[in-house]
Design a protein around this motif. Structure first.
Motif, PDB file in Angstrom:
ATOM      1  N   VAL A   1       0.898  -1.292  -0.419  1.00 27.20           N
ATOM      2  CA  VAL A   1       0.427   0.004  -0.217  1.00 27.20           C
ATOM      3  C   VAL A   1       1.000   1.103  -0.211  1.00 27.20           C
ATOM      4  O   VAL A   1       1.653   1.574   0.937  1.00 27.20           O
ATOM      5  N   LEU A   2       0.928   1.873  -1.346  1.00 29.57           N
ATOM      6  CA  LEU A   2       1.716   3.363  -0.651  1.00 29.57           C
ATOM      7  C   LEU A   2       0.986   4.552  -0.499  1.00 29.57           C
ATOM      8  O   LEU A   2       1.229   5.208   0.264  1.00 29.57           O
ATOM      9  N   GLY A   3      -0.362   4.484  -0.292  1.00 28.31           N
ATOM     10  CA  GLY A   3      -0.801   5.955   0.286  1.00 28.31           C
ATOM     11  C   GLY A   3      -2.319   5.716   0.591  1.00 28.31           C
ATOM     12  O   GLY A   3      -3.320   4.302  -0.079  1.00 28.31           O
ATOM     13  N   LEU A   4      -3.226   6.372   0.363  1.00 24.70           N
ATOM     14  CA  LEU A   4      -4.610   6.870   0.373  1.00 24.70           C
ATOM     15  C   LEU A   4      -4.894   7.297  -0.848  1.00 24.70           C
ATOM     16  O   LEU A   4      -4.538   8.643  -0.906  1.00 24.70           O
ATOM     17  N   MET A   5      -6.577   7.138  -1.284  1.00 25.95           N
ATOM     18  CA  MET A   5      -6.889   7.699  -2.495  1.00 25.95           C
ATOM     19  C   MET A   5      -8.465   8.054  -1.715  1.00 25.95           C
ATOM     20  O   MET A   5      -9.000   7.355  -0.722  1.00 25.95           O
ATOM     21  N   CYS A   6      -9.052   9.359  -2.539  1.00 23.80           N
ATOM     22  CA  CYS A   6     -10.585   9.544  -2.499  1.00 23.80           C
ATOM     23  C   CYS A   6     -11.315  10.615  -4.050  1.00 23.80           C
ATOM     24  O   CYS A   6     -10.498  10.652  -4.666  1.00 23.80           O
ATOM     25  N   VAL A   7     -12.542  10.114  -3.710  1.00 23.27           N
ATOM     26  CA  VAL A   7     -13.175  11.036  -4.312  1.00 23.27           C
ATOM     27  C   VAL A   7     -14.460  11.343  -3.404  1.00 23.27           C
ATOM     28  O   VAL A   7     -14.884  11.232  -2.583  1.00 23.27           O
ATOM     29  N   PRO A   8     -13.829  12.918  -3.573  1.00 27.35           N
ATOM     30  CA  PRO A   8     -14.969  14.035  -2.582  1.00 27.35           C
ATOM     31  C   PRO A   8     -16.347  14.102  -2.838  1.00 27.35           C
ATOM     32  O   PRO A   8     -16.309  13.703  -3.990  1.00 27.35           O
ATOM     33  N   PRO A   9     -16.878  14.442  -2.201  1.00 25.51           N
ATOM     34  CA  PRO A   9     -18.171  14.668  -2.465  1.00 25.51           C
ATOM     35  C   PRO A   9     -18.875  15.385  -3.790  1.00 25.51           C
ATOM     36  O   PRO A   9     -17.942  16.558  -3.988  1.00 25.51           O
ATOM     37  N   ALA A  10     -19.451  15.506  -4.549  1.00 24.13           N
ATOM     38  CA  ALA A  10     -19.619  16.987  -6.023  1.00 24.13           C
ATOM     39  C   ALA A  10     -20.576  17.647  -5.588  1.00 24.13           C
ATOM     40  O   ALA A  10     -21.251  17.738  -4.217  1.00 24.13           O
ATOM     41  N   ASP A  11     -20.143  18.760  -6.007  1.00 26.02           N
ATOM     42  CA  ASP A  11     -20.427  20.011  -5.550  1.00 26.02           C
ATOM     43  C   ASP A  11     -20.842  20.764  -4.327  1.00 26.02           C
ATOM     44  O   ASP A  11     -21.089  21.068  -4.394  1.00 26.02           O
ATOM     45  N   VAL A  12     -19.054  20.407  -3.508  1.00 24.53           N
ATOM     46  CA  VAL A  12     -18.754  21.156  -2.696  1.00 24.53           C
ATOM     47  C   VAL A  12     -17.378  21.344  -2.002  1.00 24.53           C
ATOM     48  O   VAL A  12     -17.024  20.383  -3.748  1.00 24.53           O
ATOM     49  N   GLU A  13     -17.327  22.081  -1.488  1.00 22.68           N
ATOM     50  CA  GLU A  13     -16.158  22.492  -1.601  1.00 22.68           C
ATOM     51  C   GLU A  13     -14.952  21.254  -1.269  1.00 22.68           C
ATOM     52  O   GLU A  13     -15.676  20.356  -0.421  1.00 22.68           O
ATOM     53  N   ALA A  14     -13.514  20.960  -2.355  1.00 20.57           N
ATOM     54  CA  ALA A  14     -13.171  19.718  -1.813  1.00 20.57           C
ATOM     55  C   ALA A  14     -12.276  19.743  -1.419  1.00 20.57           C
ATOM     56  O   ALA A  14     -11.454  18.848   0.076  1.00 20.57           O
ATOM     57  N   ALA A  15     -11.451  20.988  -0.440  1.00 17.30           N
ATOM     58  CA  ALA A  15     -10.239  21.416   0.078  1.00 17.30           C
ATOM     59  C   ALA A  15     -10.602  20.402   1.962  1.00 17.30           C
ATOM     60  O   ALA A  15      -9.623  19.481   2.195  1.00 17.30           O
TER      61      ALA A  15
END
Length: 220
Positions: A158-172
């Motif tokens: 395992v190199l690290g983590l991945m994500c897909v934030p919720p759509a249409d909101v600030e991703a930060a």
């Protein structure tokens, strides 16, 4: 007269600029061109410009497109960024150089067996359901330490983590949370950021950004 910027040149410049103002090197950020649903003809111009890291969503589609491209361009890297069914683990291990969607114990078991049989270790990112969305894949935040322990036991790298934030909101905030979870678990790499938010992701520590529509246009 100057030639107009290509989409790839524009994305690369924006990554380099954002990395610089964040005190990072642009070489610390890998641009993955997400070529899912796009034909070989659409991929060729990016190859001519020197892009060598690509991402696909489905094992079957990648099998149809990439073996011939690899023969012509031997230095390619292919990343699986979509959900992976356990029964496709062996095919994924044979074809891909990195898997971004490790999210459950049954997939760890399938990948561990496939890697052992193939004699090939394929590095993975654990996909985290960072917004706790029922309709999305990914490991629940609270289960990340146990999943990482299971991967270590099965010798799945395992190199690290991945994500897909919720759509249409600030991703930060979601990117910042993923970075914290990674740091808390001793992981240095972060696969986060897509066409609409990759600059924010780079500012918050992304090591891999997954850009599709900004490079290829809308998918067919």
């Amino acid at each position: 007269m100057d030639q107009p910027d290509t989409p790839l040149a524009d994305i690369r410049r924006r990554i380099a600029h954002t990395a610089a103002i964040s005190g990072r090197s642009p070489y610390d950020v890998t641009l993955i061109a997400i070529s899912k649903t796009h034909p070989v003809e659409a991929i060729a111009p990016l190859l001519e410009e020197g892009q060598r890291v690509f991402g696909e969503n489905r094992v079957q589609e990648a099998q149809a497109k990439w073996p011939a491209l690899r023969e012509a361009h031997g230095d390619l890297q292919l990343h699986l960024v979509g959900q992976l069914q356990s029964n496709k683990a062996a095919d994924a291990v044979a074809l891909f150089d990195c898997i971004h969607s490790l999210d459950r114990p049954s997939l760890i078991e399938a990948l561990g067996k496939a890697m052992d049989k193939a004699g090939r270790q394929v590095p993975c990112f654990v996909q985290v359901n960072i917004g706790s969305e029922e309709q999305k894949g990914g490991c629940p935040i609270g289960e990340v330490p146990a999943l990482l322990a299971g991967a270590r036991e099965a010798q799945v790298p395992v190199l690290g983590l991945m994500c897909v934030p919720p759509a249409d909101v600030e991703a930060a905030p979601y990117f910042a949370l993923l970075a914290k979870i990674a740091a808390d678990n001793g992981l240095a790499q972060l696969s986060m950021g897509m066409s609409s938010d990759f600059e924010t992701a780079v500012m918050l520590g992304a090591t891999h950004v997954r850009v599709g529509s900004a490079l290829f246009g809308s998918r067919g």
